[in-house]
Design an enzyme around this catalytic site. Sequence first.
Site, PDB file in Angstrom:
ATOM      1  N   ALA A  65       8.698  49.041  -3.006  1.00 19.29           N
ATOM      2  CA  ALA A  65       8.206  50.142  -2.189  1.00 19.29           C
ATOM      3  C   ALA A  65       8.813  51.429  -2.725  1.00 19.29           C
ATOM      4  O   ALA A  65       9.820  51.394  -3.437  1.00 19.29           O
ATOM      5  CB  ALA A  65       8.624  49.923  -0.735  1.00 19.29           C
ATOM      6  N   GLY A 106       8.786  45.025  -2.749  1.00 19.63           N
ATOM      7  CA  GLY A 106       7.352  45.090  -2.470  1.00 19.63           C
ATOM      8  C   GLY A 106       6.513  44.716  -3.686  1.00 19.63           C
ATOM      9  O   GLY A 106       5.396  44.216  -3.544  1.00 19.63           O
ATOM     10  N   GLU A 109       6.382  41.126  -3.624  1.00 21.42           N
ATOM     11  CA  GLU A 109       5.588  40.752  -2.446  1.00 21.42           C
ATOM     12  C   GLU A 109       4.088  40.918  -2.721  1.00 21.42           C
ATOM     13  O   GLU A 109       3.271  40.148  -2.222  1.00 21.42           O
ATOM     14  CB  GLU A 109       6.028  41.581  -1.230  1.00 21.42           C
ATOM     15  CG  GLU A 109       7.429  41.179  -0.758  1.00 21.42           C
ATOM     16  CD  GLU A 109       7.954  42.080   0.338  1.00 21.42           C
ATOM     17  OE1 GLU A 109       8.129  43.285   0.067  1.00 21.42           O
ATOM     18  OE2 GLU A 109       8.185  41.594   1.457  1.00 21.42           O
ATOM     19  N   GLU A 129      15.941  43.932  -1.592  1.00 21.32           N
ATOM     20  CA  GLU A 129      16.016  44.832  -0.434  1.00 21.32           C
ATOM     21  C   GLU A 129      17.384  44.826   0.217  1.00 21.32           C
ATOM     22  O   GLU A 129      17.844  45.833   0.767  1.00 21.32           O
ATOM     23  CB  GLU A 129      14.948  44.457   0.600  1.00 21.32           C
ATOM     24  CG  GLU A 129      13.526  44.878   0.235  1.00 21.32           C
ATOM     25  CD  GLU A 129      12.785  43.873  -0.629  1.00 21.32           C
ATOM     26  OE1 GLU A 129      13.439  42.988  -1.223  1.00 21.32           O
ATOM     27  OE2 GLU A 129      11.543  43.977  -0.719  1.00 21.32           O
TER      28      GLU A 129
HETATM   29  N1  3HC Z   1      11.322  53.875  -5.207  1.00 16.05           N
HETATM   30  C1  3HC Z   1      11.427  55.150  -5.632  1.00 16.05           C
HETATM   31  N2  3HC Z   1      12.007  55.503  -6.790  1.00 16.05           N
HETATM   32  C2  3HC Z   1      12.486  54.515  -7.563  1.00 16.05           C
HETATM   33  C3  3HC Z   1      12.407  53.167  -7.188  1.00 16.05           C
HETATM   34  C4  3HC Z   1      11.783  52.854  -5.950  1.00 16.05           C
HETATM   35  N3  3HC Z   1      11.641  51.590  -5.538  1.00 16.05           N
HETATM   36  N4  3HC Z   1      12.987  52.421  -8.153  1.00 16.05           N
HETATM   37  C5  3HC Z   1      13.392  53.268  -9.099  1.00 16.05           C
HETATM   38  N5  3HC Z   1      13.096  54.534  -8.747  1.00 16.05           N
HETATM   39  C6  3HC Z   1      13.327  55.747  -9.535  1.00 16.05           C
HETATM   40  C7  3HC Z   1      14.817  56.049  -9.675  1.00 16.05           C
HETATM   41  O1  3HC Z   1      15.303  56.808  -8.586  1.00 16.05           O
HETATM   42  C8  3HC Z   1      14.834  56.812 -10.981  1.00 16.05           C
HETATM   43  O2  3HC Z   1      14.425  58.113 -10.702  1.00 16.05           O
HETATM   44  P1  3HC Z   1      15.024  59.340 -11.548  1.00 16.05           P
HETATM   45  O3  3HC Z   1      14.666  59.080 -12.976  1.00 16.05           O
HETATM   46  O4  3HC Z   1      14.391  60.529 -10.949  1.00 16.05           O
HETATM   47  O5  3HC Z   1      16.515  59.275 -11.321  1.00 16.05           O
HETATM   48  C9  3HC Z   1      13.742  56.144 -11.795  1.00 16.05           C
HETATM   49  O6  3HC Z   1      12.902  55.479 -10.857  1.00 16.05           O
HETATM   50  C10 3HC Z   1      14.243  55.129 -12.790  1.00 16.05           C
HETATM   51  O7  3HC Z   1      15.123  54.241 -12.111  1.00 16.05           O
HETATM   52  P2  3HC Z   1      16.471  53.742 -12.796  1.00 16.05           P
HETATM   53  O8  3HC Z   1      17.233  54.888 -13.353  1.00 16.05           O
HETATM   54  O9  3HC Z   1      17.139  52.876 -11.808  1.00 16.05           O
HETATM   55  O10 3HC Z   1      15.886  52.914 -14.026  1.00 16.05           O
HETATM   56  P3  3HC Z   1      16.369  51.536 -14.630  1.00 16.05           P
HETATM   57  O11 3HC Z   1      15.445  51.252 -15.743  1.00 16.05           O
HETATM   58  O12 3HC Z   1      17.837  51.560 -14.867  1.00 16.05           O
HETATM   59  O13 3HC Z   1      16.116  50.454 -13.477  1.00 16.05           O
HETATM   60  C11 3HC Z   1      14.899  49.297 -11.764  1.00 16.05           C
HETATM   61  C12 3HC Z   1      14.834  50.149 -13.054  1.00 16.05           C
HETATM   62  C13 3HC Z   1      15.535  47.954 -12.064  1.00 16.05           C
HETATM   63  C14 3HC Z   1      13.497  49.118 -11.272  1.00 16.05           C
HETATM   64  C15 3HC Z   1      15.772  50.048 -10.722  1.00 16.05           C
HETATM   65  O14 3HC Z   1      15.298  51.359 -10.600  1.00 16.05           O
HETATM   66  C16 3HC Z   1      15.749  49.432  -9.354  1.00 16.05           C
HETATM   67  O15 3HC Z   1      16.481  48.502  -9.108  1.00 16.05           O
HETATM   68  N6  3HC Z   1      14.939  50.004  -8.450  1.00 16.05           N
HETATM   69  C17 3HC Z   1      14.926  49.597  -7.057  1.00 16.05           C
HETATM   70  C18 3HC Z   1      14.204  48.292  -6.849  1.00 16.05           C
HETATM   71  C19 3HC Z   1      14.172  47.947  -5.393  1.00 16.05           C
HETATM   72  O16 3HC Z   1      15.160  48.007  -4.701  1.00 16.05           O
HETATM   73  N7  3HC Z   1      12.989  47.570  -4.919  1.00 16.05           N
HETATM   74  C20 3HC Z   1      12.826  47.267  -3.524  1.00 16.05           C
HETATM   75  C21 3HC Z   1      12.457  48.500  -2.772  1.00 16.05           C
HETATM   76  S1  3HC Z   1      12.407  48.253  -1.024  1.00 16.05           S
HETATM   77  C22 3HC Z   1      10.965  47.429  -0.765  1.00 16.05           C
HETATM   78  O17 3HC Z   1      10.262  47.110  -1.669  1.00 16.05           O
HETATM   79  C23 3HC Z   1      10.617  47.156   0.670  1.00 16.05           C
HETATM   80  C24 3HC Z   1       9.488  46.226   0.814  1.00 16.05           C
HETATM   81  O18 3HC Z   1       9.970  44.958   1.102  1.00 16.05           O
HETATM   82  C25 3HC Z   1       8.559  46.643   1.899  1.00 16.05           C
END
Ligand code: 3HC
Length: 695
Positions: A65, A106, A109, A129
């Site tokens: 998400a 997500g 998912e 998450e």
């Molecule tokens: N939402 C918004 N922005 C995100 C994002 C997300 N889910 N994931 C990454 N970004 C952004 C980062 O803030 C960063 O932005 P910036 O360049 O402006 O600083 C950019 O994307 C690149 O991210 P990273 O620097 O972390 O890049 P990496 O290549 O090192 O890592 C990644 C990539 C492994 C995808 C890492 O970004 C990550 O772990 N992201 C989060 C994944 C996550 O937690 N997903 C679950 C979200 S909650 C959800 O899905 C709820 C659902 O169940 C309803």
Amino acid sequence: MTEINSVTTLTHDGDVAVITLNSPPVNALSGNVRQGLYDGFKAAGASDAKAIVLICEGRTFIAGADISEFGAAAGTPTASLFDVQDMMENAKVPVVAAIHGTALGGGLEVALCAHYRVAVPSARLGLPEVALGLLPGAGGTQRLPRVVGVETALEMMTSGRHVPAPEAAKLGLVDELAEEGKLKEAALAFANKCVAENKPLVKISENNTKLEAARGKPEIFAAFRKANARKFRGFAAPEANIKCIEAAVNSASFDEGLKAERKLFGELMMGSQSAAQRYYFFAERQAQKIPGIADDIPLRPIKKVGVIGAGTMGGGIAMNFANVGIPVVIVEQQQAPLDKGLATIRSNYERSRTAKPEETAKRISLITGSLSMEEAFADVDLVIEAVFERMDIKKDIFTKLDAICKPGAILATNTSGLNIDEIASVTKRPQDVIGLHFFSPANVMKLLEIVRADHTADDVIMTSMKLSKQIGKIAALVGVCPGFVGNRILGQRQREAQKLVLEGAMPWDVDRVLYDFGFPMGPFAMSDLAGLDIGWVKEKSNGETIRDVLCEADRRGQKTGAGYYDYDENRNAQPSAFTEKVIHDFIVKSGANPRKIDDEEILERCIYPMINEAVKILEEGKAIRASDIDVVWVNGYGWPVYRGGPMFYGDLIGGPAVVLKKMQEFEAKMGDQFKPAALLEKLVAEGKKFSDLKG
Ligand code: 3HC
């Protein structure tokens, strides 16, 4: 090609419709992406395609998400994630998700609503998450255990682990592994095979076999909770994730399980822990951005590293580079300590077993030793000095480095608080000098304070920032001041902890309050663990402090079976009558009246001065932004991430006005050490929050 919207296209390849998402950087499920997916699947379903492939452009499949949307004001109404998932799962033709990079949260998912999944081996899948203080809120808690079974789902969801695709294939999460670089071809071939073989439209939500295997076995959950109690202490999200899997097992239907998931998701989303953890996610990434320095500034290549000092710190630092394939040469003055240091590195590697034996052997072979800086350092690109904390020794070393190292080499010191400008002043190239403050054990601890001195060049700073990411560290850029950011703030807490004990609190009272707050241990337990005799000299000891008296009685911490606490043979701590008497004698000697100090005062006395000091650091420009301070404290000092860091916490408890009032109260009672930072007063006058200090 049909452009569905700005981030989604629909094409046809023979009988297969291909929906392609392209929403950099990580294809997160923003409103635009959800709408594109919804409209894309609708259009594909209405076409004469016999199968549909979902694939992403750029570095990754959908990484989750869009976290920045959480807690933000609602924008233009768009399709919900559930709308998209319904459309996929109920498609009349097979839907295949083609996964590269990461399918997280997500993103996974969504993929779980496809009928099949194809992935390249380098892809990773997971429901992380929990790291955001959340649980998978789009059916993941109900679908994942249906695919991988209850035990694996418990492990995956409470750790947030990114599972490599080959392992995911074994778990049944991935149906076919594609050749690297040939994902689209493989997904198309798989989709065509589905059509040719008339493969069923597999709906994970309808398969209860793995859940039934766990039904009527509450002991599975009880055992999991017990085994992880320590790890989950203080966090709300792991328990909520477990409850969702319990709901999957015990509910009469998939929809009933989903309802439980929604309810628990909502509760977490509204809570302060998830707010803190989501804030922290962005804080860590923000810390990598340095105002005034372009992110794409040309970097200095780092192909070989030198380390001075083969002690615990030097050895740990060297391992970081060897772990990512960069050769390191360590220099010591004498053969014996060099041999000892190299042997310790070898045994650390052999004990840790984090890599395969051949990889471990390679890493060990990348670290060599030398007794000569002249021979070892002529061709290094970066040298890190990690010797005893004495200015004269450091100056001597940097004078030599200046003469030995090639032009452009980065000269770094691992000092934890000495003046780096003074160190740089003995060289003719202060622009190449920087502080790289690793934390012990340096091969384990995530934090790296990168210390910018007066003349440090921009490319030296940025090379250090990027290098820190390469070696798996979380960096924060700080300025030169005694103790830099982390230790300077720690000094406040240490001082108050010691003073509280002289006013009537016991060390175990202070430790308990800080432990309950969420720190892994309190300052006195920490001293016992580290050794009370660090920096203590027997010959000079004259019983002036509680520590002196304890060390004189050979109570030097855990290693001697006693320190502030008494320890049994398993190193379990017990409050000590001896220590209590020592403290009592000190209080009597000082003429003070011990008083009962409640937990609230202990917490406030330890924490508020830290926040005040952090504001002084920002006022002096020694940290760029408030959130960098939180990054330092969460990563290096065990501040519980579910409280965001000292600055986030300051806002959580009411902001600058609350902290100012308390500091003024303390100052009136106890004097100058509590003097509020001028910037704190300014924030209050301007009605701002700590988080407004953004650099
Ligand atoms: N939402 C918004 N922005 C995100 C994002 C997300 N889910 N994931 C990454 N970004 C952004 C980062 O803030 C960063 O932005 P910036 O360049 O402006 O600083 C950019 O994307 C690149 O991210 P990273 O620097 O972390 O890049 P990496 O290549 O090192 O890592 C990644 C990539 C492994 C995808 C890492 O970004 C990550 O772990 N992201 C989060 C994944 C996550 O937690 N997903 C679950 C979200 S909650 C959800 O899905 C709820 C659902 O169940 C309803």
